[in-house]
Design an enzyme around this catalytic site. Structure first.
Site, PDB file in Angstrom:
ATOM      1  N   ASP A 198       0.849  -1.194   0.000  1.00 54.91           N
ATOM      2  CA  ASP A 198       0.000   0.000   0.000  1.00 54.91           C
ATOM      3  C   ASP A 198       0.886   1.245   0.000  1.00 54.91           C
ATOM      4  OD1 ASP A 198      -2.458   1.327   0.014  1.00 54.91           O
ATOM      5  OD2 ASP A 198      -2.400   1.590   2.176  1.00 54.91           O
TER       6      ASP A 198
ATOM      7  N   TYR B 132       1.269   5.727  -0.464  1.00 54.52           N
ATOM      8  CA  TYR B 132       0.883   6.935   0.273  1.00 54.52           C
ATOM      9  C   TYR B 132       1.136   8.097  -0.681  1.00 54.52           C
ATOM     10  CZ  TYR B 132       1.152  10.012   4.491  1.00 54.52           C
ATOM     11  OH  TYR B 132       0.962  10.972   5.470  1.00 54.52           O
TER      12      TYR B 132
ATOM     13  N   HIS C 291      -3.584  14.180   0.832  1.00 50.71           N
ATOM     14  CA  HIS C 291      -3.769  13.317   1.993  1.00 50.71           C
ATOM     15  C   HIS C 291      -2.555  13.382   2.919  1.00 50.71           C
ATOM     16  CE1 HIS C 291      -4.892   9.846   4.409  1.00 50.71           C
ATOM     17  NE2 HIS C 291      -3.763   9.250   4.086  1.00 50.71           N
TER      18      HIS C 291
ATOM     19  N   ARG D 175       1.622  16.377  13.050  1.00 49.16           N
ATOM     20  CA  ARG D 175       2.854  17.119  13.352  1.00 49.16           C
ATOM     21  C   ARG D 175       2.601  18.624  13.241  1.00 49.16           C
ATOM     22  NH1 ARG D 175       4.164  13.038   9.962  1.00 49.16           N
ATOM     23  NH2 ARG D 175       4.274  14.420   8.151  1.00 49.16           N
TER      24      ARG D 175
ATOM     25  N   GLU E  34     -10.065   4.160   4.058  1.00 48.28           N
ATOM     26  CA  GLU E  34      -9.178   4.805   3.102  1.00 48.28           C
ATOM     27  C   GLU E  34      -9.628   4.401   1.711  1.00 48.28           C
ATOM     28  OE1 GLU E  34      -5.094   5.656   5.587  1.00 48.28           O
ATOM     29  OE2 GLU E  34      -5.060   4.060   4.082  1.00 48.28           O
TER      30      GLU E  34
ATOM     31  N   GLU F 213      -9.211   3.967  -1.975  1.00 45.96           N
ATOM     32  CA  GLU F 213      -8.006   3.810  -2.770  1.00 45.96           C
ATOM     33  C   GLU F 213      -8.311   3.111  -4.096  1.00 45.96           C
ATOM     34  OE1 GLU F 213      -4.666   2.254  -0.695  1.00 45.96           O
ATOM     35  OE2 GLU F 213      -5.268   3.074   1.257  1.00 45.96           O
TER      36      GLU F 213
ATOM     37  N   ASP G 189      -8.885   0.431   2.364  1.00 43.03           N
ATOM     38  CA  ASP G 189      -7.877  -0.028   3.318  1.00 43.03           C
ATOM     39  C   ASP G 189      -8.276   0.460   4.708  1.00 43.03           C
ATOM     40  OD1 ASP G 189      -5.514  -1.360   4.023  1.00 43.03           O
ATOM     41  OD2 ASP G 189      -4.382   0.496   4.005  1.00 43.03           O
TER      42      ASP G 189
ATOM     43  N   ARG H 151      -7.111   4.093  13.587  1.00 41.39           N
ATOM     44  CA  ARG H 151      -6.178   5.204  13.764  1.00 41.39           C
ATOM     45  C   ARG H 151      -5.542   5.233  15.142  1.00 41.39           C
ATOM     46  NH1 ARG H 151      -5.062   6.403   8.586  1.00 41.39           N
ATOM     47  NH2 ARG H 151      -6.917   7.016   7.419  1.00 41.39           N
TER      48      ARG H 151
ATOM     49  N   GLN I 174      -2.920   2.523  15.162  1.00 37.71           N
ATOM     50  CA  GLN I 174      -1.862   2.953  14.244  1.00 37.71           C
ATOM     51  C   GLN I 174      -0.970   4.016  14.889  1.00 37.71           C
ATOM     52  OE1 GLN I 174      -3.416   4.654  10.648  1.00 37.71           O
ATOM     53  NE2 GLN I 174      -1.416   5.013   9.734  1.00 37.71           N
TER      54      GLN I 174
ATOM     55  N   TYR J 232       3.046   2.905  15.201  1.00 45.69           N
ATOM     56  CA  TYR J 232       3.717   3.092  13.910  1.00 45.69           C
ATOM     57  C   TYR J 232       5.117   3.672  14.018  1.00 45.69           C
ATOM     58  CZ  TYR J 232       3.379   8.204  13.205  1.00 45.69           C
ATOM     59  OH  TYR J 232       3.541   9.555  13.282  1.00 45.69           O
TER      60      TYR J 232
ATOM     61  N   LYS K  35      -3.651  -1.711  10.470  1.00 49.10           N
ATOM     62  CA  LYS K  35      -4.031  -1.870   9.067  1.00 49.10           C
ATOM     63  C   LYS K  35      -4.338  -3.318   8.686  1.00 49.10           C
ATOM     64  CE  LYS K  35      -2.999   2.355   7.338  1.00 49.10           C
ATOM     65  NZ  LYS K  35      -3.863   3.161   6.451  1.00 49.10           N
TER      66      LYS K  35
ATOM     67  N   THR L 101      -8.627  -5.494   4.508  1.00 46.94           N
ATOM     68  CA  THR L 101      -8.566  -4.611   3.349  1.00 46.94           C
ATOM     69  C   THR L 101      -9.609  -5.128   2.365  1.00 46.94           C
ATOM     70  OG1 THR L 101      -6.200  -4.186   3.634  1.00 46.94           O
ATOM     71  CG2 THR L 101      -7.137  -3.735   1.465  1.00 46.94           C
TER      72      THR L 101
ATOM     73  N   THR M 202      -4.561   6.484   0.129  1.00 42.88           N
ATOM     74  CA  THR M 202      -5.797   7.259   0.191  1.00 42.88           C
ATOM     75  C   THR M 202      -5.834   8.330  -0.892  1.00 42.88           C
ATOM     76  OG1 THR M 202      -5.836   6.923   2.570  1.00 42.88           O
ATOM     77  CG2 THR M 202      -7.270   8.641   1.699  1.00 42.88           C
TER      78      THR M 202
ATOM     79  N   GLU N 245      -9.641  12.901   7.837  1.00 41.85           N
ATOM     80  CA  GLU N 245      -9.538  14.185   7.146  1.00 41.85           C
ATOM     81  C   GLU N 245     -10.893  14.881   7.070  1.00 41.85           C
ATOM     82  OE1 GLU N 245      -6.783  13.920   3.473  1.00 41.85           O
ATOM     83  OE2 GLU N 245      -7.509  11.871   3.830  1.00 41.85           O
TER      84      GLU N 245
END
Length: 417
Positions: free
Chosen positions: A122, A124, A129, A138, A195, A197, A229, A233, A236, A240, A249, A253, A343, A357
Site C-alpha cells: 500500500d 501513500y 492526503h 505534526r 481509506e 483507494e 484499506d 487510527r 496505528q 507506527y 491496518k 482490506t 488514500t 480528514e
C-alpha cells in the site's frame, strides 16, 4: 461506436468498452467458482463462452479456472487476445446463438475475491492526503516528510486479510494510548476509519533481481480495482513509530469484485500534477508522451449518504512510478500481487478519502441525514466506495464498488470468500 447485441443503454457503466473480470458462483453450484465478465446487468461465463464458440482454445483453460491467476500469468499478448475475443463475441451477431446462453443475470450470482492475492503493498501517494495527515499529526512543522517528493512511500500489508466487497469488517482490538495517558490500554479501536483507494493487479511476473522500468508498466499490470484499506487510527498512532503500519491496518482490506482491464482505461489517461522536485531517473516520467496518470472519479458513501468525491487525477505518484519503485531494489513480481495507491484525497473539503480528514481528527463531525454525527465509524456503519472513468465518445465506464459493514469487536469469525 461498437454496439453490443444486448442493446445496452449509452450510459451503461459495464458496457462493451469496459468488460471487467471477476469470479462468481451460482445458487445451484455454490462451490464451483468461475471467471465472469460483466456486461450490462449480466455476467458472461467466460470459460463456457470460450468452449461454446470453439475459439481461444489455447486459453480456454485459464478462462475456466476458479480464479484469475492463470490468466494473469499468461501475459499481455494473451490479455489482448482474450479482450478482442470478448468484444467480438458480444458485438458480432453471428456469435449470439453460442454466447447468449452463457449470460447470467448479475443479481443472481455471488461474487468472490477475483484472484488469489500474492504480496500486498500500500502506497501513500496523494500529496493532499499526506499534507492533511502531516498537519494533524505534526502541527507546527512541515507537513510532508523530507523524502515524500523523492519516492513513493509505501508499506507491505497482509495479503491474507484482503477480502471481497460485502465481507463484514470486525472492529479490531489492540493497544492504544491517548496523549493524556501514561501507559497504553487494550481494547476495541475507538477510531476506526476508511481509506478510499485504487488498486493495481499484477499479472506477468518479473525475475528476482530485475527492476521493472516505467515503460514496462503495462506489460506487468493487468488491471485496476477499487480498495478500501480500513484503518484503526488509535492502534496505528501508538504502534507506527518507528516501523510504520502494522495491526492498525492488517485486520482487513476490502477489494471490489471487478478488475477493470488496463486496456479499458485508455481514455482515462492523463498527465499527473506538475512536480516541483525532479525525480531520480528511474522515476522520471516528465518526458513520457503518455505518463500513467488516471482520471478516475471516486465517490464515498456512508450509510447511503455521499460524504466525499475524491479525484484520482490529482495523485502525485502514478502507478507506473509506484511499480518502478517497488521493484527497483530487485524485488520480483508474481501473478496476483496487489498494490494500492494510498488514500485518494483532493484539495477541497468534501474530496478527502478518509474520515480522519473529513472530520479533521474529530474537530468537525460529519452530519448525516438521520440527525447523527460521525467522527469515526460506529458499529453497524456501512461504507461504499465506487468510481467511474472516461470512456470512448464521451461515455463513462465503471469500476464497480467496494462495500463493507462494521461489526462489533469479538463478532463470530468470517467465512472465507
Amino acid at each position: 461506436m461498437t454496439a453490443c447485441w444486448l442493446e445496452l443503454p449509452d450510459d451503461a457503466l459495464f458496457g462493451v468498452h469496459n468488460l471487467p473480470y471477476g469470479v462468481f458462483t451460482t445458487p445451484d453450484e455454490p462451490s464451483r467458482r468461475r471467471i465472469g465478465v460483466a456486461i450490462g446487468d449480466y455476467v458472461l461465463d467466460a470459460g463456457a463462452a470460450a468452449h461454446a464458440t470453439q475459439a481461444l482454445r489455447e486459453v480456454a483453460a485459464p478462462l475456466s479456472a476458479p480464479a484469475l491467476n492463470p490468466l494473469l500469468a499468461a501475459g499481455r499478448p494473451v490479455w489482448t487476445q482474450v479482450r478482442a475475443a470478448l468484444i467480438a463475441w458480444l458485438t458480432d451477431a453471428d456469435h449470439r446463438p453460442a454466447v447468449e446462453p452463457c449470460l447470467l443475470p448479475r443479481q443472481d450470482v455471488a461474487l468472490h475475491l477475483p484472484f488469489e492475492v500474492g504480496d500486498y503493498v500500500d502506497f501513500y501517494s496523494s500529496e493532499h492526503h499526506a499534507t492533511n495527515l502531516g498537519r494533524l499529526f505534526r502541527p507546527g512543522s512541515e507537513p510532508l516528510t523530507p523524502n515524500w517528493k523523492h519516492l513513493p512511500i509505501g508499506y507491505h500489508g497482509r495479503s491474507g486479510t484482503v477480502v471481497v466487497s460485502g465481507t463484514p469488517v470486525i472492529r479490531p482490538r489492540g493497544q492504544r494510548k491517548a496523549p493524556d495517558q501514561d501507559a497504553p490500554g487494550f481494547g476495541p479501536s475507538r477510531r476506526l476509519d476508511i481509506e478510499a483507494e485504487v488498486g493495481f493487479v499484477v499479472g506477468a511476473a518479473s525475475p528476482l533481481g530485475v527492476p521493472v522500468p516505467l515503460d514496462a508498466f503495462a506489460d506487468h499490470v493487468f488491471g485496476v480495482c477499487l480498495v478500501n484499506d480500513w484503518s484503526a487510527r488509535d492502534l496505528q498512532a501508538w504502534e507506527y513509530v518507528p516501523l510504520g503500519p502494522f495491526l492498525g491496518k492488517s485486520f482487513a482490506t476490502s477489494l471490489a469484485p471487478w478488475v477493470v482491464p488496463l486496456d479499458a482505461l485508455d481514455h482515462a489517461r492523463t498527465a499527473p500534477p506538475a512536480r516541483d522536485v525532479a525525480p531520480l531517473p528511474y522515476l522520471d516520467d516528465r518526458e513520457d508522451a503518455e505518463p500513467w496518470g488516471l482520471d478516475l472519479d471516486l465517490e464515498v458513501r456512508l450509510n447511503g449518504t455521499v460524504v466525499s468525491r475524491p479525484p484520482f487525477a490529482g495523485m502525485y505518484w502514478t502507478p507506473a512510478q509506484q511499480l518502478a519503485h517497488m521493484t527497483v531494489n530487485g524485488a520480483g513480481l508474481r501473478p496476483g500481487d496487489l498494490y494500492a495507491s494510498g488514500t485518494v484525497s483532493g484539495p477541497e473539503h468534501g474530496t478527502e478519502g478518509s474520515l480522519i480528514e473529513l472530520a479533521w481528527n474529530g474537530e468537525r463531525p460529519l452530519n448525516l441525514p438521520d440527525g447523527s454525527t460521525r467522527t469515526f465509524l460506529e458499529d453497524g456503519d456501512e461504507v461504499t466506495v465506487s468510481a467511474t472513468a472516461p470512456g470512448p465518445h464521451g461515455t463513462r465506464i465503471g469500476l464497480g464498488e467496494v462495500t463493507g459493514r462494521v461489526r462489533p469487536a469479538g463478532s463470530a469469525p468470517l467465512a472465507p470468500h
